[in-house]
Design a protein around this motif. Structure first.
Motif, PDB file in Angstrom:
ATOM      1  N   GLU A  64       0.842  -1.067  -0.060  1.00 13.41           N
ATOM      2  CA  GLU A  64       0.148   0.069  -0.049  1.00 13.41           C
ATOM      3  C   GLU A  64       0.666   1.130   0.189  1.00 13.41           C
ATOM      4  N   GLY A  65       1.796   1.457  -0.779  1.00 11.17           N
ATOM      5  CA  GLY A  65       2.819   2.529  -0.908  1.00 11.17           C
ATOM      6  C   GLY A  65       3.985   2.396  -0.102  1.00 11.17           C
ATOM      7  N   ARG A  66       3.882   1.583   1.124  1.00  7.37           N
ATOM      8  CA  ARG A  66       5.339   1.502   1.790  1.00  7.37           C
ATOM      9  C   ARG A  66       5.968   0.608   1.509  1.00  7.37           C
ATOM     10  N   THR A  67       6.422   0.564   0.336  1.00  8.23           N
ATOM     11  CA  THR A  67       7.178  -0.612  -0.160  1.00  8.23           C
ATOM     12  C   THR A  67       8.693  -0.619   0.480  1.00  8.23           C
ATOM     13  N   PRO A  68       9.250  -1.751   0.788  1.00 11.97           N
ATOM     14  CA  PRO A  68      10.332  -1.775   1.272  1.00 11.97           C
ATOM     15  C   PRO A  68      11.738  -1.298   0.641  1.00 11.97           C
ATOM     16  N   HIS A  69      11.507  -1.079  -0.775  1.00 14.13           N
ATOM     17  CA  HIS A  69      12.416  -0.423  -1.458  1.00 14.13           C
ATOM     18  C   HIS A  69      12.672   0.962  -1.326  1.00 14.13           C
ATOM     19  N   ARG A  70      11.844   1.536  -0.334  1.00 12.16           N
ATOM     20  CA  ARG A  70      12.253   2.854   0.032  1.00 12.16           C
ATOM     21  C   ARG A  70      13.159   2.653   1.334  1.00 12.16           C
ATOM     22  N   HIS A  71      13.585   1.644   1.782  1.00  8.06           N
ATOM     23  CA  HIS A  71      14.656   1.551   2.793  1.00  8.06           C
ATOM     24  C   HIS A  71      15.899   1.156   1.775  1.00  8.06           C
ATOM     25  N   ASP A  72      17.090   1.665   2.536  1.00  3.14           N
ATOM     26  CA  ASP A  72      18.287   1.409   1.537  1.00  3.14           C
ATOM     27  C   ASP A  72      19.367   0.531   1.963  1.00  3.14           C
ATOM     28  N   TRP A  93      13.134  -8.956  14.385  1.00  2.00           N
ATOM     29  CA  TRP A  93      13.033  -8.939  13.386  1.00  2.00           C
ATOM     30  C   TRP A  93      11.875  -9.730  12.885  1.00  2.00           C
ATOM     31  N   VAL A  94      10.967  -9.045  11.899  1.00  2.00           N
ATOM     32  CA  VAL A  94       9.657  -9.421  11.886  1.00  2.00           C
ATOM     33  C   VAL A  94       9.429  -9.745  10.554  1.00  2.00           C
ATOM     34  N   ARG A  95       8.437 -10.983  10.335  1.00  2.00           N
ATOM     35  CA  ARG A  95       8.119 -11.603   9.005  1.00  2.00           C
ATOM     36  C   ARG A  95       6.731 -10.798   8.794  1.00  2.00           C
ATOM     37  N   ALA A  96       6.680 -10.066   7.552  1.00  2.37           N
ATOM     38  CA  ALA A  96       5.503  -9.729   7.070  1.00  2.37           C
ATOM     39  C   ALA A  96       5.602  -9.619   5.405  1.00  2.37           C
ATOM     40  N   VAL A  97       5.181 -10.377   4.759  1.00  2.00           N
ATOM     41  CA  VAL A  97       5.017 -10.691   3.449  1.00  2.00           C
ATOM     42  C   VAL A  97       4.021 -10.254   2.601  1.00  2.00           C
ATOM     43  N   ALA A  98       2.848 -10.084   3.247  1.00  2.00           N
ATOM     44  CA  ALA A  98       1.609  -9.562   2.603  1.00  2.00           C
ATOM     45  C   ALA A  98       1.179  -8.051   3.148  1.00  2.00           C
ATOM     46  N   GLN A  99       1.272  -7.912   4.232  1.00  3.76           N
ATOM     47  CA  GLN A  99       1.056  -6.636   4.788  1.00  3.76           C
ATOM     48  C   GLN A  99       2.255  -5.871   5.431  1.00  3.76           C
ATOM     49  N   HIS A 100       2.231  -4.421   5.714  1.00  3.87           N
ATOM     50  CA  HIS A 100       3.275  -3.910   6.031  1.00  3.87           C
ATOM     51  C   HIS A 100       3.395  -4.163   7.519  1.00  3.87           C
ATOM     52  N   PRO A 101       4.609  -4.108   8.315  1.00  7.25           N
ATOM     53  CA  PRO A 101       4.679  -4.534   9.669  1.00  7.25           C
ATOM     54  C   PRO A 101       3.646  -3.610  10.562  1.00  7.25           C
ATOM     55  N   GLU A 102       3.499  -2.240  10.047  1.00  7.25           N
ATOM     56  CA  GLU A 102       2.626  -1.447  10.809  1.00  7.25           C
ATOM     57  C   GLU A 102       1.468  -2.003  11.182  1.00  7.25           C
ATOM     58  N   VAL A 103       0.708  -2.622   9.907  1.00  5.44           N
ATOM     59  CA  VAL A 103      -0.411  -3.118  10.050  1.00  5.44           C
ATOM     60  C   VAL A 103      -0.622  -4.500  10.850  1.00  5.44           C
ATOM     61  N   VAL A 104       0.483  -5.342  10.705  1.00  3.62           N
ATOM     62  CA  VAL A 104       0.142  -6.729  11.322  1.00  3.62           C
ATOM     63  C   VAL A 104       1.032  -6.766  12.777  1.00  3.62           C
ATOM     64  N   TYR A 105       1.900  -5.835  13.127  1.00  2.00           N
ATOM     65  CA  TYR A 105       2.620  -5.831  14.277  1.00  2.00           C
ATOM     66  C   TYR A 105       2.474  -4.491  14.774  1.00  2.00           C
ATOM     67  N   PRO A 106       0.926  -4.146  15.177  1.00  2.00           N
ATOM     68  CA  PRO A 106       0.891  -2.700  15.917  1.00  2.00           C
ATOM     69  C   PRO A 106       1.636  -2.402  17.113  1.00  2.00           C
ATOM     70  N   ASP A 107       2.107  -1.374  17.232  1.00  2.00           N
ATOM     71  CA  ASP A 107       2.663  -1.183  18.617  1.00  2.00           C
ATOM     72  C   ASP A 107       3.927  -1.940  18.783  1.00  2.00           C
ATOM     73  N   ARG A 108       4.407  -2.854  17.840  1.00  2.00           N
ATOM     74  CA  ARG A 108       5.840  -3.373  17.815  1.00  2.00           C
ATOM     75  C   ARG A 108       7.007  -2.505  17.339  1.00  2.00           C
ATOM     76  N   ASN A 109       7.971  -2.366  18.215  1.00  2.00           N
ATOM     77  CA  ASN A 109       9.105  -1.939  17.691  1.00  2.00           C
ATOM     78  C   ASN A 109      10.001  -3.022  16.893  1.00  2.00           C
ATOM     79  N   TRP A 110      10.330  -2.517  15.767  1.00  2.00           N
ATOM     80  CA  TRP A 110      10.888  -3.634  14.956  1.00  2.00           C
ATOM     81  C   TRP A 110      12.281  -3.051  14.458  1.00  2.00           C
TER      82      TRP A 110
END
Length: 259
Positions: free
Chosen positions: A44-52, A203-220
């Motif tokens: 949803e626009g928060r692609t991991p490719h924005r990380h370097d 270190w979280v696994r999230a291959v369908a939705q962004h971690p913000e969605v599936v790990y709410p309130d979790r620092n990663w």
């Protein structure tokens, strides 16, 4: 802040190099990497490719690896499977470990936890097989439900899970002098780890939705975003991960955990 970063790094470090004005520069750096994804998700626009800062995790299933080619492709770090349970060693561990070392690629070993043997036994097995070396990333405890295991599908209650994890991690930290990273999956985290271990890097696994969605309130700190990555030097598909901060943050973080 454009990266929507959630990590344990100090805020002053996170902000450095991550302003909106730096977006184009960071995306340009990522585009220079030579690895790709056979099934990319855009989150949803928060692609991991924005990380370097991207890295891989590998095991025996990746076969022989050309670690020099991997590093040249733009990979910045590697997590390498070492052990499972109390008596299983990944047959490619020592080869992968030496290859990453020779390529001067920051790396760490991970242990796949089984809830059918004691935490102490598993920690001792990991210590027996993983070198105690300086200037590497912290060791990793991989906790997830073993739903496909032929020998151990036990699912203890959350308090037991957290107690066993603490025993394992305390023993590992005492030996290696570094607090372990926790790797986990969405369902395991939901069942056991919400709000737990706030002082550990996740270190979280999230291959369908962004971690913000599936790990709410979790620092990663690390996000495993695909298992269908294509990386020069590795035959077939592999897992690819990102570090939450900028390249400058990455160098600062590695220096802090390598002391």
């Amino acid at each position: 802040m454009w990266l929507l970063i959630r990590t344990l790094l100090p805020l002053s470090i996170l902000i450095s190099g991550c302003s909106p004005a730096s977006t184009d520069l960071l995306e340009s750096a990522v585009k220079q990497a030579k690895f790709a994804d056979n099934d990319p998700q855009h989150f949803e626009g928060r692609t991991p490719h924005r990380h370097d800062v991207h890295g891989i995790d590998v095991s025996k299933w990746n076969g022989a690896i050309d670690w020099i080619a991997v590093k040249r492709s733009g990979v910045a770090f590697a997590f390498i499977k070492a052990t499972e349970g109390k008596d299983r060693l990944d047959p490619k561990f020592h080869t992968h470990w030496q290859g990453a070392t020779d390529a001067d690629l920051p790396h760490a070993a991970y242990h796949f936890y089984y809830f059918c043997s004691s935490a102490a036994e598993q920690a001792d097995w990991f210590i027996r097989n993983v070198p105690k070396e300086a200037n590497l990333l912290p060791p990793v405890l991989d906790v997830e439900w073993n739903h496909t295991s032929p020998t151990c599908r036990h699912r203890p209650p959350p308090e037991t899970v957290k107690h066993e994890m603490k025993v394992f991690m305390d023993r590992i930290e005492a030996h290696y002098g570094r607090r372990p990273i926790i790797y986990t999956s969405v369902d395991f985290h939901r069942d056991n780890l919400v709000g737990a271990f706030p002082d550990h890097h996740f270190w979280v696994r999230a291959v369908a939705q962004h971690p913000e969605v599936v790990y709410p309130d979790r620092n990663w700190t690390f996000w495993q975003y695909t298992s269908t990555g294509i990386v020069p030097g590795i035959d077939g598909e592999t897992d690819i991960n990102v570090f939450a901060g900028s390249r400058q943050n990455w160098h600062s973080w590695v220096a802090s955990v390598s002391r």
